[in-house]
Design a protein around this motif. Structure first.
Motif, PDB file in Angstrom:
ATOM      1  N   PHE A   1       0.570  -1.161  -0.209  1.00 50.13           N
ATOM      2  CA  PHE A   1      -0.142   0.172  -0.010  1.00 50.13           C
ATOM      3  C   PHE A   1       0.865   1.162   0.052  1.00 50.13           C
TER       4      PHE A   1
ATOM      5  N   ARG B   1      -3.716   7.328   1.915  1.00 51.84           N
ATOM      6  CA  ARG B   1      -5.137   6.989   2.556  1.00 51.84           C
ATOM      7  C   ARG B   1      -5.350   5.813   3.188  1.00 51.84           C
ATOM      8  N   TYR B   2      -4.101   4.980   2.922  1.00 54.16           N
ATOM      9  CA  TYR B   2      -4.039   3.753   3.619  1.00 54.16           C
ATOM     10  C   TYR B   2      -2.919   3.549   4.594  1.00 54.16           C
ATOM     11  N   PHE B   3      -3.156   2.569   5.567  1.00 49.14           N
ATOM     12  CA  PHE B   3      -2.060   1.981   6.429  1.00 49.14           C
ATOM     13  C   PHE B   3      -0.995   1.483   5.654  1.00 49.14           C
ATOM     14  N   HIS B   4       0.214   1.541   6.060  1.00 54.27           N
ATOM     15  CA  HIS B   4       1.363   0.788   5.065  1.00 54.27           C
ATOM     16  C   HIS B   4       1.648  -0.134   6.006  1.00 54.27           C
TER      17      HIS B   4
ATOM     18  N   GLN C   1       0.509   5.646  12.402  1.00 53.31           N
ATOM     19  CA  GLN C   1       0.145   6.099  11.227  1.00 53.31           C
ATOM     20  C   GLN C   1      -1.570   6.683  11.356  1.00 53.31           C
TER      21      GLN C   1
ATOM     22  N   VAL D   1      -3.281   8.967   8.250  1.00 56.32           N
ATOM     23  CA  VAL D   1      -4.342   8.345   7.549  1.00 56.32           C
ATOM     24  C   VAL D   1      -5.734   9.346   7.532  1.00 56.32           C
TER      25      VAL D   1
ATOM     26  N   ARG E   1      -7.889  11.352   4.660  1.00 56.55           N
ATOM     27  CA  ARG E   1      -9.260  10.886   4.393  1.00 56.55           C
ATOM     28  C   ARG E   1     -10.142  11.723   4.815  1.00 56.55           C
TER      29      ARG E   1
ATOM     30  N   VAL F   1      -2.926  -5.583   8.010  1.00 54.72           N
ATOM     31  CA  VAL F   1      -2.901  -4.337   7.094  1.00 54.72           C
ATOM     32  C   VAL F   1      -4.255  -4.420   6.229  1.00 54.72           C
TER      33      VAL F   1
ATOM     34  N   ASN G   1      -7.246  -1.897   6.200  1.00 49.62           N
ATOM     35  CA  ASN G   1      -7.358  -1.279   5.080  1.00 49.62           C
ATOM     36  C   ASN G   1      -8.885  -1.157   4.449  1.00 49.62           C
TER      37      ASN G   1
ATOM     38  N   LEU H   1     -11.302   0.347   6.819  1.00 49.45           N
ATOM     39  CA  LEU H   1     -10.981   1.823   6.680  1.00 49.45           C
ATOM     40  C   LEU H   1     -11.908   2.413   5.347  1.00 49.45           C
ATOM     41  N   ASP H   2     -11.998   1.339   4.524  1.00 49.39           N
ATOM     42  CA  ASP H   2     -12.672   1.795   3.190  1.00 49.39           C
ATOM     43  C   ASP H   2     -14.266   2.028   3.397  1.00 49.39           C
TER      44      ASP H   2
END
Length: 199
Positions: A60, A64-67, A150, A154, A158, A188, A192, A195-196
């Protein structure tokens, strides 16, 4: 002479059937019964489409996303197949970097990862897995400390409240298995995907 060959051929056939067929089929059946998700690759679906595996990390890169943690896997150079180039989370070439603590390349990579995390505003204090690769290069999990570090970046990317994103991280944090084995972790991909769904 033939009397000596018969038992040898019989034993070869018997052990081929046992070790080449019966044993693998029995282990596959036990795996399907006891660990069906893992035996089938830990595939995660969304809307009937496979989006990844809970067992293999993904790269990722969007804010906008966690890595996930850095990956040291390599792949063939498209320009020259005889050469290898960095290919994060290349499941066809699982490996660690094999670089020792005195390696300048390792030191530069770790320092670069730390600087990138600070520059992105993702961390105030560096979690070890933010700068170091795993032995496989495919680790799907990060530590809760790295995930929490993070949250601010993030949430900002967002346009979400930090407390909502932090609550999501805490909800997706897994403890040690049976309270003893492994370390606390956050998957992860699952994080994510959750999260979406936040609006």
């Amino acid at each position: 002479m033939l009397s000596q060959f018969r038992p040898a051929i019989f034993m070869i056939l018997l052990f081929t059937a046992f070790t080449g067929l019966a044993y693998p089929l029995a282990i596959a059946a036990i795996a399907q019964l006891a660990f069906a998700v893992q035996a089938n690759g830990g595939l995660i679906e969304r809307d009937g489409k496979v989006v990844g595996s809970a067992l293999i990390g993904q790269n990722f890169v969007s804010d906008r996303y966690f890595h996930g943690r850095p990956s040291a896997t390599l792949g063939s150079d498209p320009a020259d197949p005889a050469k290898m180039v960095e290919a994060p989370y290349n499941a066809a070439n699982s490996m660690g970097s094999n670089l020792g603590p005195t390696s300048k390349k390792l030191v530069d990579r770790v320092n670069g990862a730390i600087e990138a995390e600070f520059a992105a505003g993702r961390i105030g204090m560096v979690a070890a897995d933010a700068a170091t690769t795993s032995a496989s290069g495919l680790d799907p999990d990060i530590s809760p400390q790295y995930a929490l570090a993070q949250v601010a970046a993030v949430a900002k990317a967002r346009g979400l409240a930090e407390d909502r994103v932090q609550a999501l991280v805490e909800a997706h944090s897994d403890n040690r298995i049976f309270g003893v084995f492994g370390e606390p972790r956050v998957n992860v991909l699952k994080l994510n995907m959750a999260l979406d769904t936040l609006r």
